[in-house]
Design an enzyme around this catalytic site. Structure first.
Site, PDB file in Angstrom:
ATOM      1  N   ARG A   1       0.826  -1.215   0.000  1.00  0.00           N
ATOM      2  CA  ARG A   1       0.000   0.000   0.000  1.00  0.00           C
ATOM      3  C   ARG A   1       0.856   1.258   0.000  1.00  0.00           C
ATOM      4  O   ARG A   1       0.506   2.265  -0.619  1.00  0.00           O
ATOM      5  CB  ARG A   1      -0.938  -0.024   1.215  1.00  0.00           C
ATOM      6  CG  ARG A   1      -1.877   1.167   1.259  1.00  0.00           C
ATOM      7  CD  ARG A   1      -3.051   0.901   2.194  1.00  0.00           C
ATOM      8  NE  ARG A   1      -3.913   2.072   2.268  1.00  0.00           N
ATOM      9  CZ  ARG A   1      -4.147   2.761   3.376  1.00  0.00           C
ATOM     10  NH1 ARG A   1      -3.566   2.403   4.513  1.00  0.00           N
ATOM     11  NH2 ARG A   1      -4.935   3.815   3.363  1.00  0.00           N
TER      12      ARG A   1
ATOM     13  N   HIS B   1       0.489   4.526  -2.510  1.00  0.00           N
ATOM     14  CA  HIS B   1       0.348   5.912  -2.055  1.00  0.00           C
ATOM     15  C   HIS B   1       1.528   6.769  -2.503  1.00  0.00           C
ATOM     16  O   HIS B   1       1.386   7.974  -2.711  1.00  0.00           O
ATOM     17  CB  HIS B   1       0.165   5.963  -0.534  1.00  0.00           C
ATOM     18  CG  HIS B   1      -1.223   5.623  -0.094  1.00  0.00           C
ATOM     19  ND1 HIS B   1      -1.964   6.402   0.754  1.00  0.00           N
ATOM     20  CD2 HIS B   1      -2.028   4.576  -0.424  1.00  0.00           C
ATOM     21  CE1 HIS B   1      -3.170   5.857   0.940  1.00  0.00           C
ATOM     22  NE2 HIS B   1      -3.221   4.745   0.248  1.00  0.00           N
TER      23      HIS B   1
ATOM     24  N   ASP C   1       8.312   8.610  -6.446  1.00  0.00           N
ATOM     25  CA  ASP C   1       9.537   9.355  -6.141  1.00  0.00           C
ATOM     26  C   ASP C   1       9.858   9.317  -4.651  1.00  0.00           C
ATOM     27  O   ASP C   1      10.631  10.141  -4.159  1.00  0.00           O
ATOM     28  CB  ASP C   1       9.389  10.812  -6.599  1.00  0.00           C
ATOM     29  CG  ASP C   1       8.341  11.553  -5.770  1.00  0.00           C
ATOM     30  OD1 ASP C   1       7.522  10.877  -5.086  1.00  0.00           O
ATOM     31  OD2 ASP C   1       8.332  12.795  -5.786  1.00  0.00           O
TER      32      ASP C   1
ATOM     33  N   ASN D   1      -3.338   8.794   5.399  1.00  0.00           N
ATOM     34  CA  ASN D   1      -2.115   8.159   5.906  1.00  0.00           C
ATOM     35  C   ASN D   1      -2.347   7.305   7.136  1.00  0.00           C
ATOM     36  O   ASN D   1      -1.541   6.448   7.445  1.00  0.00           O
ATOM     37  CB  ASN D   1      -1.132   9.231   6.344  1.00  0.00           C
ATOM     38  CG  ASN D   1      -1.519   9.791   7.712  1.00  0.00           C
ATOM     39  OD1 ASN D   1      -2.551   9.484   8.247  1.00  0.00           O
ATOM     40  ND2 ASN D   1      -0.681  10.584   8.265  1.00  0.00           N
TER      41      ASN D   1
ATOM     42  N   HIS E   1      -6.366  -5.667  -2.488  1.00  0.00           N
ATOM     43  CA  HIS E   1      -7.194  -5.830  -1.289  1.00  0.00           C
ATOM     44  C   HIS E   1      -7.472  -7.301  -0.975  1.00  0.00           C
ATOM     45  O   HIS E   1      -8.286  -7.606  -0.112  1.00  0.00           O
ATOM     46  CB  HIS E   1      -8.500  -5.041  -1.420  1.00  0.00           C
ATOM     47  CG  HIS E   1      -8.284  -3.543  -1.420  1.00  0.00           C
ATOM     48  ND1 HIS E   1      -9.243  -2.650  -1.817  1.00  0.00           N
ATOM     49  CD2 HIS E   1      -7.200  -2.797  -1.070  1.00  0.00           C
ATOM     50  CE1 HIS E   1      -8.763  -1.408  -1.705  1.00  0.00           C
ATOM     51  NE2 HIS E   1      -7.521  -1.467  -1.265  1.00  0.00           N
TER      52      HIS E   1
END
Ligand code: HEM
Ligand SMILES: *[C@@H]1O[C@H](CO)[C@@H](O)[C@H](O)[C@H]1NC(C)=O
Ligand SMILES: *[C@@H]1O[C@H](CO)[C@@H](O)[C@H](O)[C@H]1NC(C)=O
Ligand SMILES: *[C@@H]1O[C@H](CO)[C@@H](O)[C@H](O)[C@H]1NC(C)=O
Ligand SMILES: CC(=O)N[C@H]1CO[C@H](CO)[C@@H](O)[C@@H]1O
Length: 343
Positions: A79, A83, A91, A111, A210
Site C-alpha cells: 500500500r 500511495h 519518487d 495516511n 485488497h
C-alpha cells in the site's frame, strides 16, 4: 529546434518500427513531451547490476525476513508504494518526514493507517552501507513491495524496472485529491486511475491488492450504519456479511479508528484471487471495491480474475505500469541518503 530536442526526436524516430513512423512523426510534439516528462522508458531491469550488484538481494533479504516475522507487513508495504506513486509519481515522496511542522504526505488523512516505513529504513541503511548514495528510496520501495507480496511464494512474482530517483517535495495538501477514497464510485476511480495512465483492467487488477490486509472500521462505518444518513446499511452488501461486519465494528464496544476488519476474510494474509470471488458475492469491503461490479467492462475483469493465473498476469503488468508513474530518472531528483529527509 535546439540540438538536444533534435537528438531526442531523431533517436525516437530511429527506434520506431518503420510502419508507425508516419503516424508518430506527425505527432512529434507529443513524442517529445513524453520523452521529456516521463522517464518510464529509462527505467530498466538490472539497473544496479554494475553500481550495486547486491541491491536486489539486500532488499529481498530484509523484506523477506521482516515479512516472515510479521505477515501483515506485506499489505502495508504494498500500500505504501501505491500511495507513493499516486502522489507526485513514484519518487518516494511518501517517505519524507515533516520538517519545521510543514505537513507532508504521510501526515495527510489517508495516511492514518500507513506503516512499514521502518522496513524501508532498515533496507536503506544496509544499501547505504554496501553501496553509498547509489540506490534510490523510490526503487527501494518498489522492490520491497514486490518482495513483500512475493515472500509467500518463495520467488519473485513480477519484474521491477529500476533507475528511479527521489523527489525533494512532499506536501499533505496534494494527497486527498490524488488518493482515491473508500467511498469512491466507478467514474471517480476510473478518472483517478486514467490520470495516472492506468486503464480499467489496471484498476480492477490493482484493486485486487485488497486480497491482503485490513481496513479500519471507520472507513466503512457509514456503509454499515448510516449509508444515506438514515441509520441504514448499503443495500448492495451481502446481508450475512453485513451481520459479521456490524458485530466486528459495533461502536461501542469497538473503537472504529483502531478496530480493523480483513478485506478478504480468512485469507487476508494470502495473496490470492479470493478477493474477486468475495466481490462477486457482494462481499467487497469498500464501496470502491463493490463499484467494480457496476460497470460491464470492470465486472467482466472481476469475473476473469477469479482465476489466479489471469489475475497474477495482469497484476504484474499493472504494477509495472503503476511503478512507472511520473518517475524521475537520470539527472532529475536525487539519491536520498536517508529516505525520511532530502539530502
Ligand atoms: C482503487 C482504489 C483504492 C481505494 C479507494 C483504496 C482504499 C483503501 C482503504 C480505504 C484502505 C483502508 C485504509 C484504512 O484502514 O485507513 C485500503 C487499504 C489497503 N489498500 Fe487500498 N485502495 C485502492 C487501491 C489500492 C491499490 C492500487 C493498492 C496497491 C496496489 C492498494 C493496497 C491496499 C492494501 C494492501 C491495503 C491494506 C493495508 C493494511 O493492511 O494495512 N489499494 N485501501
Ligand atoms: C541475507 O541474510 C542472511 C541472514 O541474515 C545473511 O547471512 C546474508 O549475508 C544476507 N545476504 C545479503 C545479500 O544481504
Ligand atoms: C461519483 O462521485 C462523484 C464525486 O463524489 C460525483 O460528483 C458523481 O456525480 C458520482 N457519479 C455517479 C455516476 O454517481
Ligand atoms: C447519520 O447521518 C446523518 C446525516 O449525515 C447525521 O445527521 C446523523 O447524525 C448520523 N447518525 C449517526 C449515528 O452518525
Ligand atoms: C504517521 C503520521 O504522520 N500520522 C499522521 C496522519 O495524519 C494525522 C492527521 O492529519 C496526524 O495526526 C498523524 O500524526
Amino acid at each position: 529546434m535546439n540540438r538536444s530536442s533534435f537528438l531526442v526526436v531523431f533517436i525516437t524516430v530511429l527506434l520506431l518500427p518503420i510502419s508507425t513512423v508516419p503516424a508518430r512523426t506527425r505527432q512529434g510534439k507529443h513524442v517529445h513531451h513524453v520523452n521529456k516528462n516521463n522517464g518510464a522508458g529509462k527505467l530498466k531491469l538490472k539497473f544496479y547490476q554494475k553500481s550495486c550488484p547486491l541491491a536486489d538481494a539486500i532488499v529481498r533479504n530484509i523484506t523477506w525476513s521482516r515479512v516472515k516475522a510479521d505477515r501483515t507487513l506485506a499489505a502495508k508495504i504494498l500500500r505504501l508504494q501505491f500511495h507513493d506513486c499516486f502522489v507526485r509519481g513514484c519518487d518516494a515522496s511518501i517517505l519524507l518526514d515533516s520538517v519545521n511542522g510543514e505537513a507532508v504526505e504521510k501526515n495527510a488523512i489517508p495516511n492514518h493507517s500507513l506503516s512499514g516505513y521502518n522496513v524501508i529504513d532498515e533496507i536503506k541503511s544496509e544499501l547505504e552501507e554496501k553501496c553509498p548514495e547509489t540506490v534510490s528510496c523510490a526503487d527501494n520501495l518498489a522492490l520491497a513491495a514486490r518482495d513483500a507480496v512475493s515472500y509467500q511464494f518463495g520467488k519473485t512474482l513480477w519484474k521491477v524496472f529500476t533507475g528511479r530517483r527521489d523527489g525533494r517535495v512532499s506536501s499533505a495538501s496534494e494527497v486527498l485529491s490524488k488518493i482515491p477514497g473508500g467511498a469512491s464510485n466507478f467514474t471517480t476511480l476510473q478518472k483517478q486511475f486514467s490520470d495516472n495512465g492506468l486503464d480499467v483492467p489496471d484498476l480492477v487488477a490493482l484493486s485486487g491488492a485488497h486480497t491482503i490486509g485490513v481496513a479500519r472500521c471507520v472507513v466503512i462505518s457509514r456503509r454499515l450504519f448510516n449509508f444515506t444518513g438514515k441509520g441504514d446499511t448499503d443495500p448492495s452488501l451481502d446481508p450475512g456479511y453485513v451481520k459479521e461486519l456490524k458485530e466486528k465494528c459495533a461502536n461501542p464496544p469497538h473503537n472504529p479508528t483502531t478496530t480493523v476488519v480483513e478485506f478478504d476474510p480468512k485469507s487476508s494474509l494470502s495473496f490470492d484471487s479470493h478477493y474477486f470471488v468475495a466481490l462477486s458475492k457482494h462481499q467487497g469491503l469498500l464501496q470502491s471495491d463493490a463499484t467494480l461490479l457496476t460497470n460491464p467492462t470492470s465486472a467482466s475483469y472481476v469475473k476473469a480474475f477469479q482465476n489466479f493465473e489471469d489475475f497474477m498476469a495482469q497484476f504484474g503488468e499493472s504494477m509495472k505500469k503503476m511503478g512507472n508513474i511520473g518517475v524521475l530518472t537520470q539527472n532529475q531528483g536525487e539519491i536520498r541518503k536517508n529516505c525520511r529527509v532530502v539530502n
